[in-house]
Design a protein around this motif. Structure first.
Motif, short mmCIF file in Angstrom:
data_model
loop_
_atom_site.label_atom_id
_atom_site.label_comp_id
_atom_site.label_asym_id
_atom_site.label_seq_id
_atom_site.Cartn_x
_atom_site.Cartn_y
_atom_site.Cartn_z
N GLN A 18 81.59 -61.73 35.28
CA GLN A 18 81.98 -63.08 35.71
C GLN A 18 83.47 -63.21 35.93
O GLN A 18 83.92 -63.98 36.79
CB GLN A 18 81.50 -64.15 34.71
N ASN A 22 85.46 -64.84 39.05
CA ASN A 22 86.37 -65.97 38.85
C ASN A 22 87.75 -65.68 39.42
O ASN A 22 88.40 -66.57 39.98
CB ASN A 22 86.48 -66.31 37.36
N ARG A 26 86.70 -67.37 42.92
CA ARG A 26 87.08 -68.75 42.60
C ARG A 26 88.59 -68.99 42.76
O ARG A 26 89.01 -69.86 43.51
CB ARG A 26 86.66 -69.09 41.16
N ILE B 7 82.83 -73.10 41.57
CA ILE B 7 82.45 -73.13 40.16
C ILE B 7 83.11 -71.97 39.42
O ILE B 7 83.57 -71.00 40.03
CB ILE B 7 80.92 -73.01 39.98
N SER B 8 83.16 -72.08 38.10
CA SER B 8 83.51 -70.93 37.27
C SER B 8 82.24 -70.16 36.97
O SER B 8 81.23 -70.74 36.53
CB SER B 8 84.17 -71.39 35.96
N TRP B 9 82.25 -68.86 37.22
CA TRP B 9 81.08 -68.03 36.99
C TRP B 9 80.99 -67.73 35.51
O TRP B 9 82.00 -67.51 34.84
CB TRP B 9 81.17 -66.75 37.81
N THR B 10 79.80 -67.73 34.97
CA THR B 10 79.62 -67.53 33.53
C THR B 10 78.74 -66.31 33.26
O THR B 10 77.89 -65.94 34.09
CB THR B 10 78.97 -68.77 32.88
N LYS B 11 78.93 -65.74 32.09
CA LYS B 11 78.21 -64.53 31.69
C LYS B 11 76.71 -64.79 31.66
O LYS B 11 76.26 -65.78 31.08
CB LYS B 11 78.69 -64.06 30.32
N GLY B 12 75.97 -63.93 32.32
CA GLY B 12 74.52 -64.03 32.27
C GLY B 12 73.92 -64.97 33.28
O GLY B 12 72.70 -65.03 33.42
N ILE B 15 73.33 -65.26 39.93
CA ILE B 15 74.08 -65.56 41.15
C ILE B 15 73.06 -65.88 42.23
O ILE B 15 72.35 -64.98 42.70
CB ILE B 15 74.97 -64.38 41.57
#
Lengths: 185, 172
Positions: A18, A22, A26, B7-12, B15
């Motif tokens: 992630q 980001n 992002r 958005i902020s991508w988050t673990k798990g 996508i």
């Protein structure tokens, strides 16, 4: 979070973490962001009282800094000349002092009247917060407002225009527009 | 096509196709910018007929909305002065104009693409004008900057290479 970082190559078989998305997507997308805003109607003025140039309003979020150029199409005359300003508004559109900071200035075919640039954004621009320029002709013309703005809370800067001296009619034309770019922070 | 704050991508997190279309495809379309450079100097002598500023152009599709600003380096005498225009595909709408050190002649902004916007010259010094436009394309084609002497005069007027145009697509 608008600092550009050159994207690293993606590698076969790599786990897409992630943090990579980001930084590479992002943050870089935020750094590249532009705003393109159009005046949506003619604004005709016969007085020196500033009015909003319809639609020419740049949104700025808390902590963001933007560089902008505003291309203003207008017709005025050599007596009325021209003056412009930005007022600062909060996120509800209420004119508010002390939330937007920076500097903006004006250039075109004429010479500055009173001031060609100013250093602040206020709720109700007065004599020290306007930029004005002479117009030597009644022909259609263009001038450019350039500046930077830093917001301490979410809000807007709204472009305003009027005659510098009341005389005849000065018209600020539809399709004048703002181009704005995020400053790398 | 419109900008959406990424958005902020988050673990798990999965996508999704929608995420990539919104935060990658659409945002990249929104920030699409064309930067083009004039590749040869235009010389005009005793001619008020418009010619292309070679390279100062970009392609558009019908219905697209574009804004541009351009910087044109030029040199002309006080008799010929100088004029520019923007040509666009048929049925295009919007407005274009210029600002510089001189005073507008006939018009400094226009709504009819192909009509001239002209400015007085201060003389033989090298000069600079800023052109700008907001355009809705009426058909597929090309936005092209052109220039000429405003009054045909037997003297050289030049529009120099390395002038440039920066065009931003507003919507597709």
């Amino acid at each position: 979070m608008a600092k550009w970082i050159d994207p690293r190559p993606w590698v076969t078989g790599e786990y897409i973490h992630q943090d990579l998305f980001n930084v590479a997507l992002r943050d870089n997308m935020l750094a590249l962001r532009q705003q393109k805003i159009r005046q949506t109607a003619d604004v005709a003025k016969t007085t020196t009282t500033l009015d909003n140039l319809t639609g020419l309003e740049l949104p700025v979020l808390q902590g963001e800094m933007w560089h902008f150029q505003t291309f203003v199409f207008f017709t005025s005359n050599a007596t009325a000349n021209l003056k412009l300003a930005f007022k600062s508004e909060n996120v509800l559109g209420t004119a508010t002092n002390g939330i937007m900071f920076g500097r903006y200035g004006l250039w075109g075919s004429g010479a500055p009247i009173v001031s060609g640039h100013v250093v602040t954004y206020v709720a109700s621009p007065g004599a020290t917060e306007i930029v004005a320029i002479t117009t030597a002709t009644s022909l259609a013309d263009m001038c450019v407002l350039s500046g930077t703005v830093l917001a301490t809370v979410d809000g807007f800067i709204q472009a305003m225009g009027a005659q510098s001296t009341a005389s005849g009619t000065t018209t600020f034309r539809e399709n004048s527009f703002i181009l704005a770019w995020r400053v790398d922070q | 096509m419109a900008w959406t704050y990424p958005i902020s991508w988050t673990k798990g997190a999965l996508i999704t196709v929608a995420d990539l279309n919104t935060y990658l495809r659409d945002n990249m379309k929104d920030i699409y910018t064309v930067i083009a450079v004039q590749t040869e100097t235009l010389l005009k002598n005793n001619s008020a007929a418009f010619s292309d500023l070679v390279g100062m152009s970009f392609s558009v599709l019908s219905g697209e909305v574009w804004s541009f600003h351009a910087w044109s380096y030029w040199n002309s005498g006080t008799t010929p002065d100088a004029k520019w225009t923007v040509t666009a595909p048929a049925a295009s709408t919007g407005r274009f104009g210029l600002a510089g050190g001189g005073i507008p002649l006939t018009a400094g902004n226009e709504t009819t693409f192909g009509n001239s916007i002209a400015i007085t010259s201060s003389g033989s010094s090298n000069q600079l004008v800023n052109l700008a436009a907001y355009i809705t394309a009426g058909a597929n084609g090309t936005i092209q900057l052109q220039a000429a002497q405003n009054t045909a005069t037997a003297a050289d007027s030049n529009w120099y290479l390395n002038s440039f145009i920066i065009a931003h697509r507003v919507s597709a």
